[in-house]
Motif scaffolding. Sequence first.
Motif, PDB file in Angstrom:
ATOM      1  N   THR A  40     -18.555   4.162  12.538  1.00  0.00           N
ATOM      2  CA  THR A  40     -17.804   5.317  13.053  1.00  0.00           C
ATOM      3  C   THR A  40     -16.452   4.899  13.614  1.00  0.00           C
ATOM      4  O   THR A  40     -15.539   5.723  13.699  1.00  0.00           O
ATOM      5  N   HIS A  41     -16.308   3.649  14.004  1.00  0.00           N
ATOM      6  CA  HIS A  41     -15.034   3.156  14.539  1.00  0.00           C
ATOM      7  C   HIS A  41     -14.009   2.890  13.437  1.00  0.00           C
ATOM      8  O   HIS A  41     -12.843   2.652  13.737  1.00  0.00           O
TER       9      HIS A  41
ATOM     10  N   ALA B  88     -25.652   8.755  27.096  1.00  0.00           N
ATOM     11  CA  ALA B  88     -25.044  10.021  26.676  1.00  0.00           C
ATOM     12  C   ALA B  88     -23.527   9.923  26.579  1.00  0.00           C
ATOM     13  O   ALA B  88     -22.919  10.568  25.725  1.00  0.00           O
ATOM     14  N   LYS B  89     -22.908   9.123  27.444  1.00  0.00           N
ATOM     15  CA  LYS B  89     -21.452   8.918  27.346  1.00  0.00           C
ATOM     16  C   LYS B  89     -21.108   8.269  26.013  1.00  0.00           C
ATOM     17  O   LYS B  89     -20.129   8.648  25.348  1.00  0.00           O
ATOM     18  N   ARG B  90     -21.908   7.309  25.616  1.00  0.00           N
ATOM     19  CA  ARG B  90     -21.687   6.649  24.325  1.00  0.00           C
ATOM     20  C   ARG B  90     -21.883   7.648  23.184  1.00  0.00           C
ATOM     21  O   ARG B  90     -21.127   7.658  22.216  1.00  0.00           O
ATOM     22  N   TRP B  91     -22.924   8.460  23.300  1.00  0.00           N
ATOM     23  CA  TRP B  91     -23.204   9.480  22.283  1.00  0.00           C
ATOM     24  C   TRP B  91     -22.022  10.425  22.134  1.00  0.00           C
ATOM     25  O   TRP B  91     -21.587  10.737  21.011  1.00  0.00           O
ATOM     26  N   ALA B  92     -21.508  10.911  23.264  1.00  0.00           N
ATOM     27  CA  ALA B  92     -20.393  11.869  23.236  1.00  0.00           C
ATOM     28  C   ALA B  92     -19.129  11.226  22.668  1.00  0.00           C
ATOM     29  O   ALA B  92     -18.390  11.857  21.900  1.00  0.00           O
ATOM     30  N   ALA B  93     -18.872   9.977  23.052  1.00  0.00           N
ATOM     31  CA  ALA B  93     -17.683   9.281  22.537  1.00  0.00           C
ATOM     32  C   ALA B  93     -17.780   9.111  21.030  1.00  0.00           C
ATOM     33  O   ALA B  93     -16.797   9.285  20.299  1.00  0.00           O
ATOM     34  N   ASN B  94     -18.967   8.779  20.554  1.00  0.00           N
ATOM     35  CA  ASN B  94     -19.166   8.589  19.115  1.00  0.00           C
ATOM     36  C   ASN B  94     -19.001   9.905  18.360  1.00  0.00           C
ATOM     37  O   ASN B  94     -18.349   9.959  17.311  1.00  0.00           O
TER      38      ASN B  94
ATOM     39  N   GLY C 103     -17.287  12.519  19.301  1.00  0.00           N
ATOM     40  CA  GLY C 103     -15.869  12.883  19.324  1.00  0.00           C
ATOM     41  C   GLY C 103     -15.047  12.067  18.350  1.00  0.00           C
ATOM     42  O   GLY C 103     -14.123  12.577  17.701  1.00  0.00           O
ATOM     43  N   ARG C 104     -15.393  10.789  18.233  1.00  0.00           N
ATOM     44  CA  ARG C 104     -14.680   9.905  17.302  1.00  0.00           C
ATOM     45  C   ARG C 104     -14.836  10.397  15.866  1.00  0.00           C
ATOM     46  O   ARG C 104     -13.875  10.388  15.083  1.00  0.00           O
ATOM     47  N   VAL C 105     -16.047  10.827  15.518  1.00  0.00           N
ATOM     48  CA  VAL C 105     -16.291  11.342  14.171  1.00  0.00           C
ATOM     49  C   VAL C 105     -15.565  12.670  13.972  1.00  0.00           C
ATOM     50  O   VAL C 105     -14.976  12.917  12.908  1.00  0.00           O
TER      51      VAL C 105
END
Length: 352
Positions: free
Chosen positions: A135-136, A184-190, A192-194
């Motif tokens: 995803t990055h 959950a912060k990691r989930w949200a960042a991922n 949003g990145r997508v």
Amino acid sequence: MRDPVTNEKIDSFPLPLGERQIVFLMYENRSGSTFLASRLDLHEEVAVTIETEAFADLLETGPEIREEADIDRVVDTFFGDDKFARWNIDRKTLRFGLEVLTRPAKFEMILRKVLDLHFDGLDVPYYLVKGTRLTHHIARLRREIPSAKYLHIIRDPRGVFGSQKQSIGSYTARAMNEDPYDAAKRWAANAGRVDRVAGDDLMEVRYEDLITDHDATMQSIRDFVRRKDLPPLTDPGELDGEAYLSKIPEDQRHLHQNLLKKPRADRIEAWREELSDIEIALTQQGAGDMLEKKGYAADREAVRRAGRMAVAMARAGLALRTAGRRLGNVVRYARSGKLFWRIRVVLYRWRA
């Protein structure tokens, strides 16, 4: 391959390696990616890898071979990922495969050669590559492989954390995650990145839809993956995850035993019983607006049931434990000689 009308086996000439469709499968851990991979693996038109981060590592360290020294660097990059070492490609075979590439050999040529070695020349029109950190790299992958497609599977972050909390990591021998806010912060960042790189070549699949409306969801995935000049993906019929499970290294199979069971819709919201009110509240805080943006209704009474002070104290305590765990990881990476590699990965994530 089979005739899409009669479903009979037909003879076909081997499809040139450079013409096969590449599909990247991206996800957060415990989001249902292995279940989806096992379903796609049933299609005889698709060759599915097991998980690796080696291709993400290659993008971050220099995805091109211009001279002899680059070959050694690329080989070391691949074998720096423990999971790639389970791909049944030895160093000598990989090195020879890379040596014969026309130089400069760019990322797409390297990736296709590695997949061809892994699948031992299997004649299939579709290759699916599985990895969390992809995803990055979507924007860069689009430049490197303009024809590639992207599947992103997403799951309710409360379900993700519930599964991470109960799953013992293969390399750490401890729960994958114990901090619902951090998870959950990691989930949200991922997520949003997508979202920021959305396009016609990217399809997001909700795990919940895959379970509750399996046939329709899989058909939409087949329609998305298909390229007009290649054979369609035919419905393989009954669910059987044993074939894909057998490809997963034995010390990781304990994480994926659900592949052998029929998916249960009543497990989708099992997090309501398995997580405490504090964990639910912290997961929702960490996910923020992304929770409802992705169609997951917030439990608005969780904080009241848990108590605001209890939630705040839990968050502070977990933050300290998470910081301590990360410090322990620094020590572990330093002892294994991978500290600089890990720093590079973190810095790349911050930039992505």
